[in-house]
Design a protein around this motif. Structure first.
Motif, PDB file in Angstrom:
ATOM      1  N   UNK A 119       3.178  -4.664   3.207  1.00 36.29           N
ATOM      2  CA  UNK A 119       3.798  -3.397   3.605  1.00 36.29           C
ATOM      3  C   UNK A 119       2.841  -2.234   3.374  1.00 36.29           C
ATOM      4  N   UNK A 120       2.830  -1.302   4.338  1.00 35.28           N
ATOM      5  CA  UNK A 120       2.134  -0.031   4.172  1.00 35.28           C
ATOM      6  C   UNK A 120       3.174   1.075   4.207  1.00 35.28           C
ATOM      7  N   UNK A 121       3.236   1.863   3.135  1.00 36.76           N
ATOM      8  CA  UNK A 121       4.135   3.010   3.064  1.00 36.76           C
ATOM      9  C   UNK A 121       3.324   4.268   3.303  1.00 36.76           C
ATOM     10  N   UNK A 122       3.679   5.020   4.346  1.00 42.91           N
ATOM     11  CA  UNK A 122       3.046   6.311   4.601  1.00 42.91           C
ATOM     12  C   UNK A 122       3.888   7.383   3.927  1.00 42.91           C
ATOM     13  N   UNK A 123       3.349   7.956   2.859  1.00 38.11           N
ATOM     14  CA  UNK A 123       4.079   8.967   2.098  1.00 38.11           C
ATOM     15  C   UNK A 123       3.650  10.351   2.566  1.00 38.11           C
TER      16      UNK A 123
ATOM     17  N   UNK B  80       0.848  -1.189   0.000  1.00 39.34           N
ATOM     18  CA  UNK B  80       0.000   0.000   0.000  1.00 39.34           C
ATOM     19  C   UNK B  80       0.885   1.241   0.000  1.00 39.34           C
ATOM     20  N   UNK B  81       0.556   2.191  -0.840  1.00 35.40           N
ATOM     21  CA  UNK B  81       1.130   3.530  -0.724  1.00 35.40           C
ATOM     22  C   UNK B  81       0.005   4.453  -0.267  1.00 35.40           C
ATOM     23  N   UNK B  82       0.133   4.930   0.951  1.00 37.98           N
ATOM     24  CA  UNK B  82      -0.895   5.733   1.609  1.00 37.98           C
ATOM     25  C   UNK B  82      -0.409   7.179   1.626  1.00 37.98           C
ATOM     26  N   UNK B  83      -1.021   8.020   0.810  1.00 38.47           N
ATOM     27  CA  UNK B  83      -0.601   9.416   0.692  1.00 38.47           C
ATOM     28  C   UNK B  83      -1.301  10.241   1.771  1.00 38.47           C
ATOM     29  N   UNK B  84      -0.514  10.845   2.638  1.00 34.10           N
ATOM     30  CA  UNK B  84      -1.032  11.533   3.819  1.00 34.10           C
ATOM     31  C   UNK B  84      -1.272  13.009   3.496  1.00 34.10           C
ATOM     32  N   UNK B  85      -2.490  13.495   3.670  1.00 32.04           N
ATOM     33  CA  UNK B  85      -2.777  14.909   3.387  1.00 32.04           C
ATOM     34  C   UNK B  85      -2.174  15.838   4.443  1.00 32.04           C
ATOM     35  N   UNK B  86      -2.123  17.120   4.139  1.00 30.25           N
ATOM     36  CA  UNK B  86      -1.461  18.090   5.009  1.00 30.25           C
ATOM     37  C   UNK B  86      -2.250  18.380   6.278  1.00 30.25           C
ATOM     38  N   UNK B  87      -3.489  17.931   6.387  1.00 29.41           N
ATOM     39  CA  UNK B  87      -4.208  18.156   7.648  1.00 29.41           C
ATOM     40  C   UNK B  87      -3.578  17.361   8.797  1.00 29.41           C
ATOM     41  N   UNK B  88      -2.762  16.379   8.470  1.00 33.64           N
ATOM     42  CA  UNK B  88      -2.013  15.631   9.482  1.00 33.64           C
ATOM     43  C   UNK B  88      -0.574  16.119   9.445  1.00 33.64           C
TER      44      UNK B  88
ATOM     45  N   UNK C  22      -2.909   1.997  -4.204  1.00 32.43           N
ATOM     46  CA  UNK C  22      -2.554   3.407  -4.061  1.00 32.43           C
ATOM     47  C   UNK C  22      -3.744   4.158  -3.465  1.00 32.43           C
ATOM     48  N   UNK C  23      -3.507   4.864  -2.363  1.00 31.04           N
ATOM     49  CA  UNK C  23      -4.594   5.551  -1.652  1.00 31.04           C
ATOM     50  C   UNK C  23      -4.245   7.027  -1.504  1.00 31.04           C
ATOM     51  N   UNK C  24      -4.787   7.882  -2.364  1.00 28.34           N
ATOM     52  CA  UNK C  24      -4.587   9.325  -2.186  1.00 28.34           C
ATOM     53  C   UNK C  24      -5.473   9.842  -1.067  1.00 28.34           C
ATOM     54  N   UNK C  25      -5.039  10.910  -0.419  1.00 20.83           N
ATOM     55  CA  UNK C  25      -5.847  11.540   0.629  1.00 20.83           C
ATOM     56  C   UNK C  25      -6.304  10.518   1.666  1.00 20.83           C
TER      57      UNK C  25
END
Length: 430
Positions: free
Chosen positions: A310-314, A280-288, A415-418
């Motif tokens: 695997x989970x990747x926090x981008x 997983x590529x987990x795209x972290x928004x700027x609110x965090x 792929x998980x945006x936001x």
């Protein structure tokens, strides 16, 4: 010609909207006005408990509607930002979040005082009472037998009415957020925060997140809320992912309004996959802005990750693990059993920090001879230095080497945006 959606009564709450299209702003405003018109408010004081900016929510719309319905009726009103133990919001940040001019808040919200919940200041709190160890044992299903002193922000107690205004999402500690959770832990003392979060950790995030109904943690929160002397009400919303527009709203007691909103959130904010994923590529928004909050990008993906996956926090914008909880750098991230089986080493620490540690590390085992064995690999592609990441028992990836377009196109990558608000589960699992 537009049609105004009908209101109805669900689980004792007045409701509007559902799983379809977002509601028009004027429809939301009218719903709030009508709901509050039926409440005895004249000459009374109101404490409005609102979320911080780690939650998607059209707060200027909602708070504006509430304010308009109250301003000519109530004697005084205060909005308290339910930080839990998050960082206080600056004046500039508050102005953007609530939609007012930082130099003239009274122009948008005349008569409204806005304050942060200062969880780090003992003067913030008043004692509401005590929940016995026996009762905690009953509420927790026997997982904990520890009594707890219940403390809350004095603003809640010093007003006649305590009105929660905020969204409902799947949540890693309680099942679904919202309702009385805005009081505990939102504006609560450390004691209830620690106990409730550790109870959630014992159950484990993967087993409680997205669970409907009254989970053991929700039962504990509701029990604590019964001690609040003010009249408790709630305006609970379900917002559309990525846009923050209101899909549904409910008004009533925190218990009833939350139940109605959670029913909608369970249909809109939980998505199902047919098979587990390996990466997983987990795209972290700027609110965090730190891993303490950005870990939602892991919690809400863990249930669909295969063993050994695997989970990747981008999140290149994140430069620290926990701004308000530096002890995380010393504790690191570990599975539940790592702490439970070495409890004498860790019982003196804030249990909320231990809970956060387990939530990001996910499922695993610990053995005194062979050590820790975690089910899923957790990798940070952030601005946090590599040595800090690895010392915290996580894997490191240079964010400059991550090609988001390639990840999105890769059939072997989910792929998980936001990321952070939608929960992913495997089909057939509850």
């Amino acid at each position: 010609m537009s049609t105004v959606p009908p209101t109805s009564t669900t689980a004792g709450a007045r409701t509007i909207g559902g799983t379809g299209d977002p509601l028009a702003e004027e429809t939301v405003t009218r719903f709030v006005a009508d709901a509050l018109a039926d409440v005895d408010l004249d000459g009374r004081t109101v404490c409005i408990v609102i979320p911080d900016s780690t939650r998607s929510c059209p707060l200027p719309l909602l708070l504006g509607a509430v304010h308009s319905a109250l301003v000519d009726r109530v004697a005084a009103m205060t909005a308290v930002v339910a930080l839990g133990t998050h960082a206080p919001m600056s004046e500039d940040h508050l102005a953007r979040w609530l939609g007012y001019d930082v130099d003239d808040p009274a122009r948008r919200y005349p008569g409204l005082q806005v304050i942060n919940h200062r969880w780090d200041d003992p003067a913030t709190f008043v004692d509401l009472g005590h929940i016995s160890a026996q009762r905690i044992g009953e509420l927790s299903g026997g997982l904990l037998h520890v009594g707890v002193d219940v403390k809350i922000n004095r603003a809640v107690v010093e007003h006649d009415i305590a009105l929660v205004v905020g969204p409902v999402f799947p949540h890693e500690v309680v099942g679904f957020s919202g309702g009385n959770k805005y009081f505990f832990p939102g504006v609560a003392g450390q004691e209830v925060i620690d106990l409730s979060h550790w109870l959630g950790a014992l159950i484990t995030s993967a087993n409680i997140i997205g669970t409907r109904g009254i989970t053991p943690v929700r039962a504990m929160i509701d029990q604590a809320a019964q001690l609040i002397p003010a009249q408790r009400l709630a305006l609970c919303t379900v917002v559309q992912t990525h846009t923050g527009k209101v899909l549904a709203a409910s008004f009533g007691t925190p218990e009833d309004a939350w139940a109605a909103a959670a029913d909608v959130a369970a249909q809109t904010h939980v998505r199902y996959l047919d098979a587990p994923v390996r990466r997983v590529v987990s795209v972290i928004p700027h609110r965090y802005d730190d891993i303490w909050t950005a870990a939602k990008g892991f919690y809400k993906l863990e249930p669909v990750v295969a063993d050994g996956g695997e989970v990747i926090l981008y999140a290149p914008h994140i430069t620290q693990l926990a701004a308000m909880h530096p002890e995380i750098e010393q504790i690191g991230y570990h599975c539940r059993d790592y702490f439970v089986q070495q409890w004498d080493r860790f019982a003196h620490l804030h249990w909320g920090a231990l809970a956060h540690s387990t939530h990001l590390r996910g499922a695993g085992t610990w053995d005194p001879h062979t050590g820790e064995h975690d089910r899923v690999k957790v990798t940070l592609a952030t601005g946090i230095p590599e040595h800090v990441v690895r010392a915290a028992n996580l894997d490191y990836l240079d964010p400059a080497t991550v090609d988001l377009d390639a990840a999105a196109a890769d059939p072997d990558t989910f792929f998980v945006p936001d990321a952070g608000e939608v929960l992913y589960r495997l089909r057939g699992e509850q």
